[in-house]
Design an enzyme around this catalytic site. Structure first.
Site, PDB file in Angstrom:
ATOM      1  CD1 TRP A 325      -3.003   1.422   0.905  1.00 24.92           C
ATOM      2  CD2 TRP A 325      -1.402   2.423   2.098  1.00 24.92           C
ATOM      3  NE1 TRP A 325      -3.467   2.675   1.257  1.00 24.92           N
ATOM      4  CE2 TRP A 325      -2.498   3.311   1.987  1.00 24.92           C
ATOM      5  CE3 TRP A 325      -0.278   2.845   2.807  1.00 24.92           C
ATOM      6  CZ2 TRP A 325      -2.510   4.583   2.557  1.00 24.92           C
ATOM      7  CZ3 TRP A 325      -0.274   4.114   3.364  1.00 24.92           C
ATOM      8  CH2 TRP A 325      -1.373   4.963   3.241  1.00 24.92           C
ATOM      9  CG  HIS A 326       3.409   2.315   3.281  1.00 27.61           C
ATOM     10  ND1 HIS A 326       2.745   1.321   3.964  1.00 27.61           N
ATOM     11  CD2 HIS A 326       3.415   3.388   4.111  1.00 27.61           C
ATOM     12  CE1 HIS A 326       2.393   1.770   5.161  1.00 27.61           C
ATOM     13  NE2 HIS A 326       2.761   3.016   5.271  1.00 27.61           N
ATOM     14  N   GLY A 327       3.833   1.754  -1.337  1.00 32.61           N
ATOM     15  CA  GLY A 327       4.480   2.137  -2.578  1.00 32.61           C
ATOM     16  C   GLY A 327       4.737   0.958  -3.492  1.00 32.61           C
TER      17      GLY A 327
END
Length: 477
Positions: A325-327
């Site tokens: 989700w973060h990257g």
């Protein structure tokens, strides 16, 4: 528009004045102003992506209305999956298309085949991960019948686009934020002043701590091959406080700004670096995302029920998805995997919920045992942050390899500062947070908060980093 910009310093008072003195007659007028202000706030960055927010808003509002009209399980499930597919489809296209295309090419290259990738020059819309999860929470809660769908498109638009938390959270649940748009807000001086204090505290963390640490951390990570182990340790240490000051500072400003308009958002950080184990850390770091994954992914997967293998599987899924989700980079996936690896022993020993209170709850100082627990937890976190900060997996491993060469030297950095110069300011932050660890922020229920606010403002002007304004890290997510 970013919070620590002159644009926002002009924008906020104008919206505040219009909200309380011009559009204050009815709740409908207040909500219309919130929507207009939110679209201006977002469009200041790139107006082309306003259509994306509007599209998500229309889709989930419409699905909410259709869910209200049908009780047929098959139809309700179809509507839910339509919302999930559309929202995650948009997120996947804008955020992950190039990652999957490049990974596909790398996989073929590994087996000796060369293919040309059809990557796209895609701009990642700011905040898409945040408002996507926020709208999904609405649809899922309506599907589960935990929330009555709103019949007001303006209310729902205000909920989706609410500018204080639109681009970097906290990721609000529809069950908390949406009902607040149903009733006319009345100005409360004490609440507004608490909001102002939170904004000042958030700016201190962002401008004094995060932006200064960023200069040191960026230099050390970019030239890691030239520095000693002790300086590399400081680089990871500075990044740990950069990301904490940056993200928790943003959350504080967002919550404080919301209070100015009569809204209450959930707390997103609760002194996470004083955690005594990794389970406690994840109950105190990015709380809105952690609880989102808990409620909408971990528990539906079975949570802590089932066999130990199922529980371990669920923990790895939740942390790896959180990393992704973060990257769109393998570094984030490894970061998530590493955190799952940290968490598993606590799960297997049933020790993942033994630290649910604040550290040293009834004393001024922690015990020796607690100090040891905090240091170990922080060092594990520090190691994981190296993967989060590094550009590639190989960069992260090279950084760690040099870190464990145990060469000690206080280097002079290429930005012509000594490597240890930021330490006093970080110690100041840690000291302030320690003595306010039982409160939401240091200026809450303190004597003479105005005086302390002026001191913080003085520190911001004296020590703040204004020559190299840094965007908030979580804008990229």
């Amino acid at each position: 528009m970013i919070f620590n910009s002159l644009d926002f310093a002009i924008f906020l008072p104008i919206v505040f004045f219009l909200y309380w003195f011009v559009f204050n007659k009815t709740v409908a007028r207040q909500n219309v102003l919130v929507v207009v202000a939110s679209y201006v706030f977002y469009g200041w960055w790139d107006y082309r992506f306003l259509a994306l927010i509007l599209f998500s808003t229309i889709i989930d509002f419409g699905i909410g209305q259709l869910l209200l009209k049908t009780e047929i399980p098959k139809n309700r499930k179809l509507l839910l999956w339509t919302s999930i597919s559309v929202n995650l489809g948009l997120l996947g296209f804008f955020k992950y298309y190039n990652f999957f295309a490049n990974s596909f090419v790398d996989a073929f290259s590994f087996f000796g085949h060369s293919i040309q990738p059809n990557t796209l020059d895609i701009i990642l819309p700011v905040g898409i991960s945040f408002y996507t999860f926020q709208t999904l929470s609405y649809t899922i809660d309506v599907y589960r019948k935990k929330l009555e769908p709103t019949s007001s498109f303006i209310e729902f638009s205000a909920f989706v686009s609410f500018f204080p938390q639109l681009v970097a959270g906290p990721i609000e649940r529809a069950t908390n934020l949406l009902p607040q748009f149903k009733h006319k807000r009345h100005f409360k001086y004490s609440e507004a002043m608490d909001g102002v204090y939170l904004i000042i505290w958030g700016l201190f963390k962002k401008v004094v701590i995060a932006d200064n640490c960023a200069q040191f951390a960026n230099d050390i990570f970019q030239h890691s091959g030239s520095y000693s182990s002790s300086t590399l340790l400081l680089g990871a240490f500075y990044f740990a406080f950069q990301i904490y000051g940056d993200f928790s500072g943003y959350s504080d400003i967002a919550i404080g700004t919301s209070k100015l308009f009569g809204f209450n958002l959930m707390q997103n950080f609760a002194v996470p670096y004083f955690s005594r184990d990794m389970a406690e850390f994840w109950r105190r770091w990015h709380i809105s995302l952690s609880t989102w994954f808990r409620d909408y992914l971990y528990i539906p997967l079975g949570g802590s029920r089932g066999s130990k293998w199922q529980q371990i599987r669920n923990v790895f899924i939740i942390f790896i998805v959180s990393g992704f989700w973060h990257g769109a980079n393998w570094t984030f996936i490894v970061w998530g995997f590493l955190n799952a690896f940290y968490f598993i022993p606590l799960l297997l020993l049933n020790r993942n919920r033994i630290h649910t209170n604040v550290i040293a709850e009834h004393s001024i100082l922690p015990s020796v045992k607690e100090i040891g627990q905090v240091v170990v937890t922080f060092m594990l976190t520090l190691l994981a942050w190296i993967f989060f900060r590094a550009n590639t997996i190989s960069d992260a491993f090279l950084y760690i390899e040099r870190l464990f060469q145990f060469s000690f030297k206080m280097d002079r950095l290429t930005l012509e500062r000594f490597s240890y110069e930021m330490i006093p300011l970080v110690v100041l932050l840690v000291g302030i947070e320690w003595f306010s660890r039982r409160k939401q922020h240091p200026l809450e229920t303190i004597k003479k908060p105005m005086v302390w606010s002026l001191i913080l403002i003085f520190l911001i002007f004296v020590f703040g980093s204004f020559s190299s304004v840094q965007e908030f890290i979580y804008f990229q997510f």
